[in-house]
Scaffold this active site. Structure first.
Site, mmCIF file in Angstrom:
data_model
loop_
_atom_site.group_PDB
_atom_site.id
_atom_site.type_symbol
_atom_site.label_atom_id
_atom_site.label_comp_id
_atom_site.label_asym_id
_atom_site.label_seq_id
_atom_site.Cartn_x
_atom_site.Cartn_y
_atom_site.Cartn_z
ATOM 1 C CG ASP A 125 42.909 21.604 54.672
ATOM 2 O OD1 ASP A 125 43.556 22.404 55.361
ATOM 3 O OD2 ASP A 125 43.374 20.530 54.259
ATOM 4 C CG ASP A 176 41.181 17.910 57.551
ATOM 5 O OD1 ASP A 176 41.561 18.832 58.283
ATOM 6 O OD2 ASP A 176 41.612 17.737 56.400
ATOM 7 C CG ASP A 204 43.078 16.846 52.112
ATOM 8 O OD1 ASP A 204 43.405 17.148 53.271
ATOM 9 O OD2 ASP A 204 43.653 17.295 51.100
#
Length: 874
Positions: A323, A620, A616
């Site tokens: 990410d 996800d 996070d």
């Protein structure tokens, strides 16, 4: 569909109105749609505990336990059973926490909600909300369900729990959006589990419980099977291999015994005893201990391991899907560039300005204005200053802090003209020490310039010309091209009449001061970490919900190749086959949804990649669970992401991931070293017994002696081999990938050669000392075998380097070899001699044994030298 219709149409379709549902209708719908909560699938602790024993290696150990009991070896059976139970308890404690993910999702649902029913506002349990309910939202609220906005006033929502992006989203109930608008761009909707950070709103509930975006993520999380790690798969394969080899060897021993005239029963007992003795009983416990020590070592480097077997998988990764926000970047907006006094300045972590004040130069004046304008607060936490507030306000406050300006005496705020979507700016009015009023205005530069009459450059205020406007707008375009969010800064000084003037009057004849470029910058060390990963054969792929331009800019800054970038909408248009072909060249994916992330992970794995996924947000979680290694953020990560992950980064830093890859490679090597060592020892034991049976000699080692060797003397050096420091070039090698075997055919051949040499020398001891008596000959064979194995452990420190290089770095191995050597001779020179059927050797006889014990070590080292010579470039 709700984002593609007007608010009025949404109310009509839902059979509702601005006055809300009636209480009776709400009760009827509650029975129809069910409670507004995330469904939960529980796994009983007993089922979870029993699941720890679904391994072929465990089945072999259980079979060995049963055979030991049949043979009357109760102590042997108890020791093996204790090892199995220890493994089961350790695995259970790890997994018990991992399956709390859906419960963490459930906790994110708001416990109470303000709802309009029968035209009356009341607070209800959020679980009782139904589609058609009209809810009220205000700053600080957690959104209780997915809803279509009806009204909004300066409404901003933090959607990072869903999208992973830290910038609050401005909401506009008046917009009607295309049907295919991604969740992250639905500005007329609010979603369960997100937070209102500014303003207020009124919305009609369109989905509850498992029908919400959050609920669909929970569903996908349950559907994602938690796959076994590479090490678990390899250990299972290894167990089956050992089982097959043991059955074959036991059958051979049985046949040889029968051919030599032993009874069927005695032959069967001999074969069974050999099979039990040949099982590497200590190996599962040693492997678990090596992983646990590795986990402690990683924790010191801010990588917290939640699933032991996943540690080494990280070392096998050849793709890291990361990410962007909060992982590659800092996760906070900072002022990175300013255009002031006609100069474009790039601002570093330290800002050196003379004396920030209204009488200073352009940069000094800008810093001073930021300090008194921003409503973000500064807190002291853990010895460092932390800024709290909306991203833009926090960025301006942080700029002042960078210049050493924490607070300003005087200049109190007298009036605040809030930001709105039309003006796209916020203005504050401050009291000046001389009684006048200072107006500060920060907002969209193109609109702010329309309100400016003057410009200040190098301390000179002059009229703003058309050329100035073109120059400033070009700077704005250049900043935007660098994925910087632009902000204009302007001011004016007037009298107290401004306090009662309308907004248009206050925000006129402004003096333009600066263009400000804000973005979420990369973390320190990320570029170097990406390069280290590249040298180690690991691709870094950025997967983000942010805009393409921002993703491309940040990827370029940290060294991720950006020749090809795919957006979520482009991914949607591709078949799996088309997307698979693109995966080898695309390293940046932008505007992606949770479904995209999960699809990418699955396709990468299908292509044979070993994938680590970092993240996070709630969005996800499915991809984290589907990846070979899920890596969650410890500081900004949601509970959901942490619970499904295998690894949690305590510092949220991408750099730590690459360090964890290095540790994973070391741990894999350190799991393999004890396996190589112990299996070479066990092959020697089996071949020695088989050779004796073939030559008509009495067994050189009894079952009790072999168990002593396996569980006491061999286990100590084996465990110490698992503590070996990493070799210097470990991050210069390509990753081992999905196909490499823990125990390959080449390794089995090596074990067989070493075992044959050891067995031959053991039988030589038996033959040489036979004239002295059977017990003395067996004792000589036992002492040679145990001391030779202990000394041979040095050879397994490295497959490439000589054993003596860096020997002092592993003090645990030196200590374990000394202790194991002592334990090898204790049964000979103690009352245990009677238990183990041994006879103390005279010093001269012991010296004869010691002369041969270094032969296997020297032979292995000679083989390594030959391999090194072949590997040298000619």
């Amino acid at each position: 569909m709700w984002h593609s219709v007007t608010a009025e149409e949404a109310l009509r379709l839902l059979g509702s109105s601005p006055q809300g549902l009636s209480r009776g209708e709400a009760e009827r719908r509650l029975s129809e749609y069910g409670r507004n909560e995330i469904a939960e699938r529980r796994v009983s602790p007993l089922a979870m505990f029993l699941g720890q024993f679904r391994s072929f290696l465990v089945y072999i150990l259980l079979a060995a336990t049963a055979i030991s009991l049949l043979l009357g070896e109760v102590l042997d059976a108890a020791l093996i059973l204790a090892i199995i139970l220890l493994m089961g308890v350790a695995g259970f404690l790890q997994e018990y926490k991992a399956e709390k993910a859906v419960r963490a999702l459930k906790e994110m649902a708001a416990p109470r909600a303000k709802v309009v029913r029968d035209g009356v506002v009341e607070q209800v349990d959020a679980r009782e909300l139904v589609p058609g309910d009209v809810v009220l939202l205000e700053e600080g609220d957690r959104v209780p369900a997915d809803a279509r906005l009806i009204e909004a006033e300066d409404l901003e929502v933090d959607e990072s729990p869903l999208t992973g992006e830290s910038t609050p989203v401005e909401k506009d109930p008046g917009e009607v959006l295309p049907e295919d608008t991604p969740v992250a761009d639905r500005s007329n909707m609010v979603f369960m589990g997100t937070y209102v950070v500014r303003g207020r709103g009124k919305a009609v509930v369109v989905a509850t419980g498992m029908q919400t975006v959050l609920g669909r993520i929970a569903s996908s999380l349950e559907e994602v099977e938690g796959e076994r790690t590479l090490l678990e798969v390899e250990l299972d394969r290894f167990g089956k291999l050992i089982g097959t080899v043991l059955i074959i060897l036991a059958a051979l021993v049985f046949l040889l015994a029968v051919l030599h005239g032993e009874s069927i029963l005695d032959s069967l007992l001999t074969a069974a005893a050999l099979a039990v003795a040949a099982v590497p009983e200590g190996l599962p416990a040693i492997a678990t201990a090596v992983l646990a020590v590795g986990a402690l070592r990683m924790a010191r480097k801010n990588a917290i391991v939640r699933r032991l077997a996943a540690i080494e998988t990280l070392g096998a990764c050849n793709v890291i899907c990361s990410d962007k926000t909060g992982t590659i970047t800092k996760g906070e907006m900072l002022v990175r560039r300013v255009y002031v006094d006609g100069i474009d300045l790039e601002l570093g972590p330290r800002l050196h300005v003379g004396n920030p004040s209204l009488s200073g130069n352009g940069l000094e004046k800008l810093v001073f204005a930021c300090a008194i304008y921003s409503d973000a607060t500064v807190e002291e936490r853990g010895g460092r200053l932390v800024v709290r507030g909306r991203p833009t306000e926090a960025a301006l406050r942080e700029l002042a802090l960078r210049a050493g300006l924490r607070s300003v005496d005087g200049y109190p705020v007298l009036r605040n003209l809030h930001f709105d979507r039309v003006r796209k700016r916020r203005s504050t009015l401050h009291a000046m020490p001389d009684g006048r009023v200072l107006v500060l205005s920060f907002g969209a530069p193109e609109l702010l310039l329309e309100r400016c009459r003057w410009i200040e450059e190098n301390g000179v205020v002059r009229e703003l010309t058309d050329e100035d406007r073109r120059r400033l707008l070009k700077v704005v375009e250049e900043y935007a091209a660098r994925a910087l969010r632009t902000l204009g800064a302007a001011y004016r000084v007037g009298d107290s009449s401004l306090l009662d003037a309308d907004v248009d009057e206050v925000e006129r004849d402004l003096t333009f001061l600066a263009v400000i470029g804000i973005s979420d910058p990369p973390r320190e060390g990320v570029r170097e970490a990406v390069e280290t990963a590249r040298r180690a054969g690991v691709r870094v792929i950025m997967v983000t919900g942010d805009h393409e331009a921002t993703a491309r800019a940040i990827a370029g800054e940290v060294g991720i190749r950006t020749e090809a970038v795919l957006t979520g909408s482009a991914v949607d248009r591709m078949s799996d086959g088309e997307l698979e072909r693109e995966l080898d060249r695309v390293n940046v994916f932008a505007r992606v949804t949770p479904e995209h992330k999960l699809r990418l992970v699955r396709l990468l794995k299908r292509k044979g990649y070993v994938v680590a996924m970092t993240g996070d947000g709630v969005n996800d979680a499915p991809a984290l669970k589907a990846a070979d290694v899920g890596v969650a953020m410890g500081i900004k990560g949601t509970d959901v992401a942490k619970e499904v992950s295998d690894l949690v980064l305590a510092d949220d830093n991408f750099v730590t991931i690459v360090e964890a890859v290095r540790e994973g490679r070391i741990i894999y090597e350190n799991v393999r070293k004890p396996i190589d060592y112990l299996l070479s020892c066990n092959f020697g034991e089996v071949f020695a017994v088989m050779g004796a049976e073939l030559l008509g000699y009495p067994p050189p080692l009894t079952a009790a002696q072999i168990l002593w060797v396996n569980l006491v003397t061999d286990s100590l050096p084996a465990f110490a081999l698992g503590l070996e420091p990493g070799e210097p070039d470990i991050m210069e090698r390509p990753p081992r990938g999905r196909g490499e075997r823990l125990v390959s055919a080449r390794r089995l051949l090596a074990y067989a050669l070493i075992g044959t040499l050891t067995a031959g020398l053991t039988l030589l001891m038996l033959h040489f000392y036979a004239p002295m008596g059977y017990r003395e000959a067996r004792t000589a064979a036992f002492v040679f075998f145990t001391l030779e194995e202990v000394l041979r452990s040095f050879a397994f420190r490295s497959e490439r380097r000589p054993f003596f290089r860096g020997l002092l770095r592993n003090k645990a191995l030196l200590a374990s070899v000394a202790l194991a050597a002592a334990l090898s001779v204790i049964p000979v020179y103690s009352p245990l001699a009677e238990v183990f059927d041994l006879e103390p050797l005279a010093p001269a006889d012991l010296l004869g044994v010691l002369l041969f014990m270094a032969v296997p070590l020297a032979s292995i080292e000679l083989g390594k030298a030959v391999l090194r010579a072949k590997a040298q470039p000619r």
